[in-house]
Scaffold this active site. Structure first.
Site, PDB file in Angstrom:
ATOM      1  N   GLU A 281      -4.310  10.037   8.040  1.00 26.55           N
ATOM      2  CA  GLU A 281      -2.856   9.984   8.209  1.00 26.55           C
ATOM      3  C   GLU A 281      -2.393  10.870   9.364  1.00 26.55           C
ATOM      4  OE1 GLU A 281      -0.094   8.684   6.105  1.00 26.55           O
ATOM      5  OE2 GLU A 281      -1.566   7.278   5.327  1.00 26.55           O
TER       6      GLU A 281
ATOM      7  N   ASP B  75       0.861  -1.194   0.000  1.00 34.80           N
ATOM      8  CA  ASP B  75       0.000   0.000   0.000  1.00 34.80           C
ATOM      9  C   ASP B  75       0.892   1.238   0.000  1.00 34.80           C
ATOM     10  OD1 ASP B  75      -2.651   1.326   0.279  1.00 34.80           O
ATOM     11  OD2 ASP B  75      -1.787   2.075   2.122  1.00 34.80           O
ATOM     12  N   SER B  76       0.302   2.361  -0.380  1.00 32.98           N
ATOM     13  CA  SER B  76       1.047   3.619  -0.369  1.00 32.98           C
ATOM     14  C   SER B  76       1.427   4.017   1.062  1.00 32.98           C
ATOM     15  CB  SER B  76       0.206   4.717  -1.003  1.00 32.98           C
ATOM     16  OG  SER B  76      -0.985   4.888  -0.256  1.00 32.98           O
TER      17      SER B  76
ATOM     18  N   TYR C 135      -0.572   8.725  -2.519  1.00 33.77           N
ATOM     19  CA  TYR C 135      -0.503   8.510  -3.972  1.00 33.77           C
ATOM     20  C   TYR C 135      -1.708   9.167  -4.674  1.00 33.77           C
ATOM     21  CZ  TYR C 135       3.066   4.715  -3.799  1.00 33.77           C
ATOM     22  OH  TYR C 135       4.195   3.973  -3.651  1.00 33.77           O
ATOM     23  N   GLY C 136      -2.777   9.392  -3.881  1.00 33.54           N
ATOM     24  CA  GLY C 136      -4.091   9.743  -4.444  1.00 33.54           C
ATOM     25  C   GLY C 136      -4.126  10.921  -5.388  1.00 33.54           C
TER      26      GLY C 136
ATOM     27  N   CYS D  67     -11.263   3.197  -0.894  1.00 33.56           N
ATOM     28  CA  CYS D  67      -9.933   3.625  -0.473  1.00 33.56           C
ATOM     29  C   CYS D  67      -9.666   2.906   0.836  1.00 33.56           C
ATOM     30  CB  CYS D  67      -9.884   5.141  -0.264  1.00 33.56           C
ATOM     31  SG  CYS D  67      -8.341   5.683   0.509  1.00 33.56           S
ATOM     32  N   THR D  68      -8.492   2.307   0.934  1.00 33.37           N
ATOM     33  CA  THR D  68      -8.230   1.448   2.095  1.00 33.37           C
ATOM     34  C   THR D  68      -8.040   2.233   3.393  1.00 33.37           C
ATOM     35  OG1 THR D  68      -5.907   1.406   1.420  1.00 33.37           O
ATOM     36  CG2 THR D  68      -7.295  -0.442   0.737  1.00 33.37           C
ATOM     37  N   HIS D  69      -7.953   3.557   3.299  1.00 30.17           N
ATOM     38  CA  HIS D  69      -7.899   4.382   4.518  1.00 30.17           C
ATOM     39  C   HIS D  69      -9.287   4.597   5.121  1.00 30.17           C
ATOM     40  CE1 HIS D  69      -3.839   5.472   3.385  1.00 30.17           C
ATOM     41  NE2 HIS D  69      -3.714   6.207   4.471  1.00 30.17           N
TER      42      HIS D  69
ATOM     43  N   CYS E  78      -4.160  -1.172  -2.385  1.00 29.59           N
ATOM     44  CA  CYS E  78      -4.329   0.280  -2.499  1.00 29.59           C
ATOM     45  C   CYS E  78      -5.135   0.506  -3.764  1.00 29.59           C
ATOM     46  CB  CYS E  78      -2.951   0.934  -2.619  1.00 29.59           C
ATOM     47  SG  CYS E  78      -2.995   2.689  -3.000  1.00 29.59           S
ATOM     48  N   ASN E  79      -6.243   1.199  -3.638  1.00 27.85           N
ATOM     49  CA  ASN E  79      -7.092   1.420  -4.810  1.00 27.85           C
ATOM     50  C   ASN E  79      -6.403   2.296  -5.846  1.00 27.85           C
ATOM     51  OD1 ASN E  79     -10.078   0.407  -4.320  1.00 27.85           O
ATOM     52  ND2 ASN E  79      -9.215   1.034  -2.366  1.00 27.85           N
ATOM     53  N   THR E  80      -5.694   3.314  -5.361  1.00 37.25           N
ATOM     54  CA  THR E  80      -5.049   4.240  -6.293  1.00 37.25           C
ATOM     55  C   THR E  80      -4.016   3.501  -7.139  1.00 37.25           C
ATOM     56  OG1 THR E  80      -5.339   5.902  -4.563  1.00 37.25           O
ATOM     57  CG2 THR E  80      -3.931   6.489  -6.417  1.00 37.25           C
TER      58      THR E  80
HETATM   59  N1  DGL Z   1      -5.064   3.847   0.553  1.00 44.89           N
HETATM   60  C1  DGL Z   1      -5.021   4.366  -0.779  1.00 44.89           C
HETATM   61  C2  DGL Z   1      -6.176   3.840  -1.613  1.00 44.89           C
HETATM   62  O1  DGL Z   1      -6.757   2.802  -1.300  1.00 44.89           O
HETATM   63  C3  DGL Z   1      -5.032   5.878  -0.839  1.00 44.89           C
HETATM   64  C4  DGL Z   1      -3.993   6.555  -0.059  1.00 44.89           C
HETATM   65  C5  DGL Z   1      -3.145   7.467  -0.907  1.00 44.89           C
HETATM   66  O2  DGL Z   1      -3.657   8.449  -1.467  1.00 44.89           O
HETATM   67  O3  DGL Z   1      -1.965   7.168  -0.999  1.00 44.89           O
HETATM   68  O4  DGL Z   1      -6.504   4.426  -2.609  1.00 44.89           O
END
Ligand code: DGL
Length: 275
Positions: A158, A10-11, A42-43, A192-194, A73-75
Site C-alpha cells: 500500500e 476489495d478492501s 481489513y486484515g 491475499c490479493t495484495h 478480498c480474502n479477509t
Molecule cells: N487484499 C486483502 C486480502 O486479500 C487484504 C488487504 C487488507 O488487509 O485489507 O486479504
C-alpha cells in the site's frame, strides 16, 4: 431483461489483481470495482468490523444493479461472506449472488502439491479464521496446510515500498518462519490479493522447487465456469466490455496507485459509503 455489470469488491487495491485476470478471461462483460480504500486494511480488524464494512460495500454495489458480486478480498471472504450469503441475501434479494475467492482456490490448490504440504500466506484475519484449512480439507483431506500471517506485507504494498530493502527483510523473515515450520512445503499460496505484487521477491527468497501460486487466474476460471453453469445469472450480466472504478478514498491516489495493480490507467470516482 435488465442487465448490469458484475461487481468486484476489495478492501483497497488488492482486488485489482483479481479483476485484471477476470477481465482477461471475460473481456466482453462489464465490471464495477469498489475499493474501500478509506478503511483499508481489513486484515487486522475484528470479525464484526469486517462484516459491517463488507456489507455496506456490497449493498452499494447491489444498489448499482449488480446481479453478481465477487468479493476479491480474502479477509472479507473469510470473515463476512458466509454470513452475507446465509443471513443477508435470502432476505434482501434471493436472486442476487455473492462469490468469494477462498472456495474456488480451495477446490483446486491441492492439485499443485506433490509433497501434500501447502503453505498459505495471508493476513492475520484470513489465517485466524482457518477458512483455508476448513475449505481445502473438504476437497483434499490428505493435504497438510501450514499457515502463516504476514501483517507487514499489505502495508509495504500500500505504501509503495514493495521493492525496497525493508520489503526484502519482511518477506525473507516470513518465508523463513513458514519453511522452518514445515520444510517439505512444495507449494505456497498467496492468499491475499495484495501479495501478487511481491511475487518476484517471494520467488527469489524461496528454493526453486517451491511453486508460488496467486489466485487471479484461478478465480477468473472459476467465475467463467460459474456463469456457464448459472445461465439465469449470466443473462443478467451486461456485456459492453466496460469497466468502472470507485473508491471510498481519494480518486487521485487511487488512479496513481492502481496502475501497478491493474497495469493500465484508471479513472476512478469517489463514493461515500457512510452517507
Ligand atoms: N487484499 C486483502 C486480502 O486479500 C487484504 C488487504 C487488507 O488487509 O485489507 O486479504
Amino acid at each position: 431483461m435488465m442487465t448490469a455489470p458484475i461487481g468486484v469488491f476489495d478492501s483497497g487495491y488488492g482486488g485489482l489483481t483479481v479483476l485484471k485476470e477476470i477481465k482477461n478471461r471475460l473481456p466482453d462483460y462489464d465490471f464495477i470495482y469498489l475499493g474501500d480504500n478509506a478503511r483499508t486494511p481489513y486484515g487486522s480488524r475484528s470479525f464484526d468490523t469486517v462484516y459491517e464494512y463488507t456489507l455496506q460495500s456490497l449493498k452499494w454495489l447491489f444498489s448499482k444493479g449488480c446481479p453478481l458480486i465477487i468479493v476479491a478480498c480474502n479477509t472479507a471472504s473469510a470473515k463476512a461472506l458466509r454470513t452475507i450469503q446465509q443471513k443477508y441475501l435470502p432476505y434482501y434479494d434471493s436472486k442476487k449472488r455473492v462469490l468469494g475467492v477462498i472456495r474456488p482456490t480451495a477446490e483446486i490448490i491441492g492439485n499443485y502439491s506433490k509433497s501434500k504440504k501447502i503453505g498459505i500466506l495471508g493476513t492475520k484475519g484470513t489465517v485466524k479464521s482457518d477458512s483455508y484449512i476448513i475449505e481445502i480439507k473438504k476437497f483434499f483431506p490428505e493435504i497438510e496446510i501450514i499457515q502463516h500471517a504476514c501483517p507487514m506485507w499489505v502495508p509495504l504494498v500500500e505504501n509503495n515500498e514493495y521493492n525496497s530493502d525493508g520489503a526484502d527483510y519482511f518477506i525473507k523473515k516470513d518465508l523463513d518462519i513458514l519453511l522452518n515450520d514445515e520444510p517439505q512445503i512444495d507449494t505456497v499460496l498467496l492468499a491475499c490479493t495484495h501479495y501478487p505484487l511481491l511475487i518476484n521477491k517471494i520467488k527469489e527468497f524461496l528454493p526453486e522447487n517451491i511453486q508460488v501460486i496467486s489466485q487471479g487466474k484461478i478465480v477468473a476460471d472459476s467465475l467463467s465456469e460459474y456463469l456457464e453453469r448459472h445461465l439465469d445469472i449470466k443473462e443478467k450480466c451486461s456485456k459492453n466490455g466496460q469497466l468502472q472504478f470507485y473508491t471510498t478514498d481519494s480518486t487521485e491516489d487511487f488512479d496513481q496507485h492502481s496502475k501497478t495493480f491493474f497495469g493500465v490507467e484508471i479513472n476512478s470516482k469517489h463514493v461515500d459509503l457512510q452517507e
